[in-house]
Write an enzyme that holds these catalytic residues in place. Structure first.
Site, mmCIF file in Angstrom:
data_model
loop_
_atom_site.group_PDB
_atom_site.id
_atom_site.type_symbol
_atom_site.label_atom_id
_atom_site.label_comp_id
_atom_site.label_asym_id
_atom_site.label_seq_id
_atom_site.Cartn_x
_atom_site.Cartn_y
_atom_site.Cartn_z
ATOM 1 N N HIS A 6 49.426 34.656 46.968
ATOM 2 C CA HIS A 6 50.644 33.853 47.041
ATOM 3 C C HIS A 6 50.848 32.961 45.813
ATOM 4 C CE1 HIS A 6 48.517 30.047 47.868
ATOM 5 N NE2 HIS A 6 47.647 30.835 48.472
ATOM 6 N N HIS A 51 48.651 43.257 32.426
ATOM 7 C CA HIS A 51 48.040 44.431 33.065
ATOM 8 C C HIS A 51 46.897 43.954 33.949
ATOM 9 C CE1 HIS A 51 46.289 48.787 32.521
ATOM 10 N NE2 HIS A 51 46.189 48.360 33.766
#
Length: 229
Positions: free
Chosen positions: A150, A159
């Protein structure tokens, strides 16, 4: 019924997809497209191809074809299927596409919160999890089995390698690469174009362009200065 690898025609109402790049990362994205009922692969461009050739209904050719193809196929969406962040950014600058021409590809086995925001040009692989109020920039890779908890913020050209975990409220700046199986603990910031080694546990902020490895992760060199820490 989903698109098969050997199919010559897209299924009605599928989104046609063109890929820039034909290496290993592209292979994984191609499998994502073939697994998704809403996508159909129509073009793969890479400079390893000297001229255009069509195989199994898919056009292969050099990247120089991209501008003409974008005009000929205005409804096709594109994705830069290159794993290396710096090269992906360089290819993006080389292309003449508007940002809205880029697809956001999400594997059907990924789990995405309805409140997450994912930018154009991103790919989310199988079994990846993106939790509530996550914001991801453009042309990022959320690789196989990685977890973004979250309130994380990921900039463009990031990446996350397979199995990487970002716990809550983590900030990843532009172009940073988080290695396979690495864990970034809550509230940590990773600087732009930093590299976190595989299996690292990041418990403090990492500065831009630094390479950090270990448990806990420590900065071992600067990518701009020939390895100087």
């Amino acid at each position: 019924m989903q698109q098969l690898k050997n199919s010559k025609e897209p299924i009605l109402n599928q989104q046609t997809i063109g890929l820039i790049g034909a290496g290993g990362h592209s292979k994984v994205i191609q499998d994502l497209i073939f697994a998704h009922p809403d996508y159909s692969l129509c073009v793969v461009l890479d400079d390893q191809f000297e001229e255009a050739v069509t195989q199994n209904g898919i056009l292969y050719g050099p990247i120089s074809m991209s501008e003409q193809l974008s005009e000929d196929m205005p409804h096709t969406k594109w994705l830069i299927a290159i794993g290396q962040n710096e090269i992906r950014q360089k290819v993006k600058k080389r292309l003449s596409f508007e940002q809205m021409a880029f697809a956001t590809l999400i594997h059907p086995a990924a789990v995405i919160s309805p409140s997450a925001v994912i930018g154009n040009g991103c790919v989310v692989m199988a079994r990846a999890v993106v939790q509530p109020d996550v914001v991801i920039g453009e042309h990022a890779i959320i690789n196989t089995g990685s977890v973004v908890e979250h309130d994380c913020l990921l900039a463009s050209f990031v990446h996350l390698s397979p199995g990487a975990v970002l716990t809550g409220c983590v900030s990843i700046c532009e172009g940073a690469h988080i290695g396979a199986g690495a864990v970034v603990t809550p509230g940590i910031s990773i600087g732009s174009w930093a590299v976190i080694g595989a299996g690292a546990a990041v418990t403090r902020d990492i500065r831009e362009q630094k390479v950090a490895v270990g448990v806990p992760a420590i900065e071992i060199k600067d990518r701009r200065e020939g390895g100087k820490s």
